[in-house]
Motif scaffolding. Structure first.
Motif, PDB file in Angstrom:
ATOM      1  N   ILE A 213       0.875  -1.175   0.000  1.00 38.61           N
ATOM      2  CA  ILE A 213       0.000   0.000   0.000  1.00 38.61           C
ATOM      3  C   ILE A 213       0.910   1.222   0.000  1.00 38.61           C
ATOM      4  N   THR A 214       0.364   2.378  -0.305  1.00 39.89           N
ATOM      5  CA  THR A 214       1.177   3.587  -0.449  1.00 39.89           C
ATOM      6  C   THR A 214       0.926   4.524   0.723  1.00 39.89           C
ATOM      7  N   ALA A 215       2.009   5.026   1.307  1.00 35.99           N
ATOM      8  CA  ALA A 215       1.907   6.021   2.381  1.00 35.99           C
ATOM      9  C   ALA A 215       2.312   7.390   1.848  1.00 35.99           C
ATOM     10  N   ASP A 216       1.641   8.428   2.358  1.00 36.46           N
ATOM     11  CA  ASP A 216       1.990   9.822   2.083  1.00 36.46           C
ATOM     12  C   ASP A 216       1.855  10.598   3.376  1.00 36.46           C
ATOM     13  N   VAL A 217       2.618  11.693   3.478  1.00 35.16           N
ATOM     14  CA  VAL A 217       2.565  12.476   4.710  1.00 35.16           C
ATOM     15  C   VAL A 217       2.243  13.952   4.473  1.00 35.16           C
ATOM     16  N   THR A 218       2.493  14.468   3.271  1.00 32.12           N
ATOM     17  CA  THR A 218       2.219  15.875   2.999  1.00 32.12           C
ATOM     18  C   THR A 218       0.717  16.134   3.061  1.00 32.12           C
ATOM     19  N   GLY A 219       0.321  17.091   3.877  1.00 35.52           N
ATOM     20  CA  GLY A 219      -1.098  17.373   4.040  1.00 35.52           C
ATOM     21  C   GLY A 219      -1.789  16.433   5.002  1.00 35.52           C
ATOM     22  N   GLY A 220      -1.016  15.646   5.743  1.00 30.63           N
ATOM     23  CA  GLY A 220      -1.597  14.690   6.682  1.00 30.63           C
ATOM     24  C   GLY A 220      -1.227  13.270   6.307  1.00 30.63           C
ATOM     25  N   ALA A 221      -0.820  12.463   7.309  1.00 31.24           N
ATOM     26  CA  ALA A 221      -0.422  11.085   7.041  1.00 31.24           C
ATOM     27  C   ALA A 221      -1.626  10.276   6.577  1.00 31.24           C
ATOM     28  N   ARG A 222      -1.410   9.464   5.532  1.00 32.65           N
ATOM     29  CA  ARG A 222      -2.523   8.702   4.973  1.00 32.65           C
ATOM     30  C   ARG A 222      -1.986   7.503   4.203  1.00 32.65           C
ATOM     31  N   LEU A 223      -2.876   6.561   3.968  1.00 35.88           N
ATOM     32  CA  LEU A 223      -2.567   5.356   3.207  1.00 35.88           C
ATOM     33  C   LEU A 223      -3.509   5.284   2.011  1.00 35.88           C
ATOM     34  N   THR A 224      -3.007   4.807   0.880  1.00 36.96           N
ATOM     35  CA  THR A 224      -3.833   4.613  -0.307  1.00 36.96           C
ATOM     36  C   THR A 224      -3.734   3.166  -0.742  1.00 36.96           C
ATOM     37  N   ASP A 225      -4.898   2.513  -0.881  1.00 39.57           N
ATOM     38  CA  ASP A 225      -4.867   1.106  -1.281  1.00 39.57           C
ATOM     39  C   ASP A 225      -4.902   0.983  -2.799  1.00 39.57           C
ATOM     40  N   SER A 226      -4.917  -0.236  -3.297  1.00 34.67           N
ATOM     41  CA  SER A 226      -4.836  -0.469  -4.741  1.00 34.67           C
ATOM     42  C   SER A 226      -6.105  -0.074  -5.478  1.00 34.67           C
ATOM     43  N   ASN A 227      -7.134   0.300  -4.720  1.00 39.33           N
ATOM     44  CA  ASN A 227      -8.370   0.766  -5.328  1.00 39.33           C
ATOM     45  C   ASN A 227      -8.434   2.295  -5.403  1.00 39.33           C
ATOM     46  N   GLY A 228      -7.371   2.956  -4.907  1.00 41.59           N
ATOM     47  CA  GLY A 228      -7.369   4.413  -4.887  1.00 41.59           C
ATOM     48  C   GLY A 228      -8.073   4.988  -3.672  1.00 41.59           C
ATOM     49  N   ARG A 229      -8.508   4.139  -2.751  1.00 44.06           N
ATOM     50  CA  ARG A 229      -9.187   4.598  -1.541  1.00 44.06           C
ATOM     51  C   ARG A 229      -8.150   5.115  -0.550  1.00 44.06           C
ATOM     52  N   VAL A 230      -8.476   6.207   0.127  1.00 47.85           N
ATOM     53  CA  VAL A 230      -7.520   6.861   1.019  1.00 47.85           C
ATOM     54  C   VAL A 230      -7.979   6.719   2.464  1.00 47.85           C
ATOM     55  N   SER A 231      -7.065   6.251   3.323  1.00 49.45           N
ATOM     56  CA  SER A 231      -7.311   6.142   4.770  1.00 49.45           C
ATOM     57  C   SER A 231      -6.387   7.121   5.480  1.00 49.45           C
ATOM     58  N   SER A 232      -6.958   8.001   6.289  1.00 48.79           N
ATOM     59  CA  SER A 232      -6.136   8.949   7.050  1.00 48.79           C
ATOM     60  C   SER A 232      -5.692   8.309   8.361  1.00 48.79           C
ATOM     61  N   ILE A 233      -4.438   8.559   8.720  1.00 51.15           N
ATOM     62  CA  ILE A 233      -3.919   8.088  10.007  1.00 51.15           C
ATOM     63  C   ILE A 233      -4.268   9.156  11.038  1.00 51.15           C
ATOM     64  N   ILE A 234      -5.149   8.800  11.971  1.00 51.82           N
ATOM     65  CA  ILE A 234      -5.673   9.807  12.903  1.00 51.82           C
ATOM     66  C   ILE A 234      -5.012   9.744  14.289  1.00 51.82           C
ATOM     67  N   VAL A 235      -4.370   8.628  14.606  1.00 54.49           N
ATOM     68  CA  VAL A 235      -3.580   8.506  15.844  1.00 54.49           C
ATOM     69  C   VAL A 235      -2.312   7.735  15.480  1.00 54.49           C
TER      70      VAL A 235
END
Length: 572
Positions: free
Chosen positions: A92-114
């Motif tokens: 899965i893909t992680a990004d941090v700019t604009g808030g830490a988040r994960l993107t799955d292979s479907n393009g769905r984005v999950s924000s890391i809240i804690v």
């Protein structure tokens, strides 16, 4: 709910035992992305399930695998943009700019809240959306998994349209390539997607979305025509988009399909080579070759009408097609028409504001005002009648209604609407059919039509305005004991006309009398205000004072009409 999922009895993998492995013993340590209860509730709605028990074991296991990383204690500080995170179920893909988040292979984005909940054998990060394995691709995931549509995917995210394009109802998406977006940004002086206001970006993207699944065969079968997009045009109406399949499949004359019929679970994608901006009424005219003569006329006329009609508006444009202009020119060239006269003729097809066909039909028949001018620089009237289609001034019918642009509405018409005379309105409006008969059939020795069709001053320059006509309705004639014979009727008709003066309601004396000589010779006296339902009262040459003006200021190019409820009689 995460614990309930991890401990479900039919799972073929023992997550509890594995994730309890002490630190220093393989496969510990672990990094776990833990969805909240709300995330699981949202997942059930997304999958159409009522409980975790409705999710089959292979799907549940594949899902849980994507939430655990073995052999690494990855703190939040260890995440970076575009970082590939290898989970038990794949990357899965992680990004941090604009808030830490994960993107799955479907393009769905999950924000890391804690972040960084440290345990003895690993670390937990709490996320707000369950990460899913590869699912059948919807429109959004199709863009995510197509490399040349990556900017489109980023744009959909930035505009907040992921959910709108991920629903169950089928949609058709015209998907611009990365090259198309790069050109769009450069042409509009945007450095990046972030420079485009979010509301503008959303509307541009929605102008690429059509309700329902429209396959390429549907378009080629139709040949050419209009569809509605999900963008909002003038008057809050759905924006129109023009398609033409005469040479490939093009939209709005600027964007061509390069790959058609890419099917998704909730619709179909056609990949296009240009971003389709929000069209003005001029853009729609340019896109449709049927309006080629109109575009040429707009360019040739005085007043820079192309720029005028590209402005904020809103406008309603009655757009004559090529055949209409051919009939209007009658063998002459467009260059033979004086440019000032051409401008006024074209403006006679432009109404201020948004007028949909439903607005006209609701009124059945009546008068509105165009942007053309007549005597005294007064705006010309336009008569519409919807008893048989939608018809203007008795000469031009709507062939295609409600083409919606960003700054107005186009109704395609089958005839050029020339500058009207007072005779034009009398002939067009069935309420004056008896008056027309009186002016023609019943008075053959006087050519009233030629007289009242005099066209001096019809270029809107205010020079030598002509007639003021008090027009009796059919009911007014019906109230007569009988219609007089020709010699008397001729004098009666002349008594309804004031020559060489365009007297509008605003020219009348307020709270008093206005006296003018008719062509017959006797005076007519108009008194404001009128009594009862009358706008104004009239005293005719015979002294009858019970005549009412019931409608005013029907403005023609050679004069103005006021509607009266009784026939005016001269003194003799």
């Amino acid at each position: 709910m995460l614990v309930q999922a991890l401990t479900r009895g039919d799972l073929t993998f023992d997550y509890v035992t594995t994730l309890s492995t002490p630190s220093g013993t393989a496969p510990a340590p672990f990094t776990v992305f833990a969805p909240t209860n709300d995330a699981f509730v949202s997942l059930l709605g997304e999958l159409g399930a009522s409980s975790l028990g409705d999710i089959d074991e292979p799907t549940l296991k594949a899902t849980l695998d994507l939430h655990a990383v073995a052999g690494a204690n990855v703190l939040a500080a260890g995440l970076s943009d575009d970082m590939m995170v290898g989970t038990l179920g794949g990357d899965i893909t992680a990004d941090v700019t604009g808030g830490a988040r994960l993107t799955d292979s479907n393009g769905r984005v999950s924000s890391i809240i804690v972040t960084d909940v440290q345990a003895a054998n690993g670390v937990i990060h709490v996320i707000d959306k369950v990460v899913l394995p590869k699912l059948p691709e919807n429109l959004v995931s199709k863009a995510y998994n197509t490399p040349n549509l990556s900017i489109l995917y980023d744009a959909v995210q930035a505009a907040g349209l992921v959910d709108a394009l991920s629903g169950e109802d089928p949609l058709t998406v015209l998907a611009p390539t990365n090259e198309a977006f790069a050109a769009f940004l450069a042409d509009n002086n945007f450095g990046s997607l972030g420079d485009i206001p979010t509301d503008v970006l959303a509307q541009v993207l929605l102008n690429h979305v059509i309700d329902g699944s429209v396959m390429s065969t549907d378009l080629t079968t139709a040949g050419a025509g209009y569809a509605s997009t999900m963008a909002t045009g003038a008057g809050g109406n759905d924006m129109s988009i023009y398609f033409d399949t005469s040479s490939g499949v093009t939209f709005n004359g600027i964007s061509t399909v390069s790959a058609a019929d890419v099917e998704a679970t909730n619709g179909v994608v056609h990949i296009v080579d240009k971003v389709i901006g929000l069209p003005t009424v001029v853009d729609h005219a340019l896109a449709n070759s049927s309006f080629g003569s109109l575009v040429a006329a707009l360019g040739a006329a005085d007043g820079d009408l192309v720029n005028v009609l590209s402005g904020a508006g809103p406008f309603t444009v009655l757009a004559p097609d090529n055949d209409a202009f051919t009939a209007f020119l009658d063998g002459a060239a467009l260059a033979d028409v004086p440019t000032d006269a051409l401008s006024n003729i074209l403006l006679n097809h432009v109404l201020d504001g948004v007028t949909m066909s439903t607005d006209l039909v609701a009124g059945v028949a009546g008068y509105t005002t165009t942007s053309a001018t007549g005597p005294g620089m007064s705006n010309l009237s336009l008569y519409y009648n919807t008893s048989d289609g939608v018809r203007f001034n008795g000469v031009s019918s709507v062939a295609r209604a409600d083409v919606v642009a960003s700054n107005g509405i186009i109704h395609a018409v089958d005839a050029v609407i020339g500058i009207p005379t007072v005779v034009t309105f009398a002939a067009a409006d069935p309420n004056f059919s008896t008056l027309v008969t009186a002016l023609t059939t019943l008075t053959p020795d006087t050519d009233f039509v030629s007289v009242l069709s005099r066209t001096e001053g019809m270029n809107g320059d205010g020079i030598n305005p002509n007639f003021t006509v008090f027009a009796p309705t059919n009911a007014a004639f019906d109230a007569l004991a009988s219609i007089p014979e020709e010699s008397v009727l001729t004098q009666v008709l002349l008594h309804h006309v004031i020559g060489d003066n365009n007297v509008r309601s605003g020219n009348l004396n307020v709270d008093g009398d206005t006296v003018a000589a008719s062509l017959q010779g006797d005076n007519i006296t108009v008194t404001l205000p009128g009594t009862g339902d009358n706008i104004a009262d009239i005293t005719d040459g015979a002294g009858n004072a019970d005549i009412g003006i019931v409608d005013v200021d029907v403005q023609a190019g050679n004069g103005v009409i006021h509607v009266v409820n009784k026939v005016l009689l001269p003194s003799n």
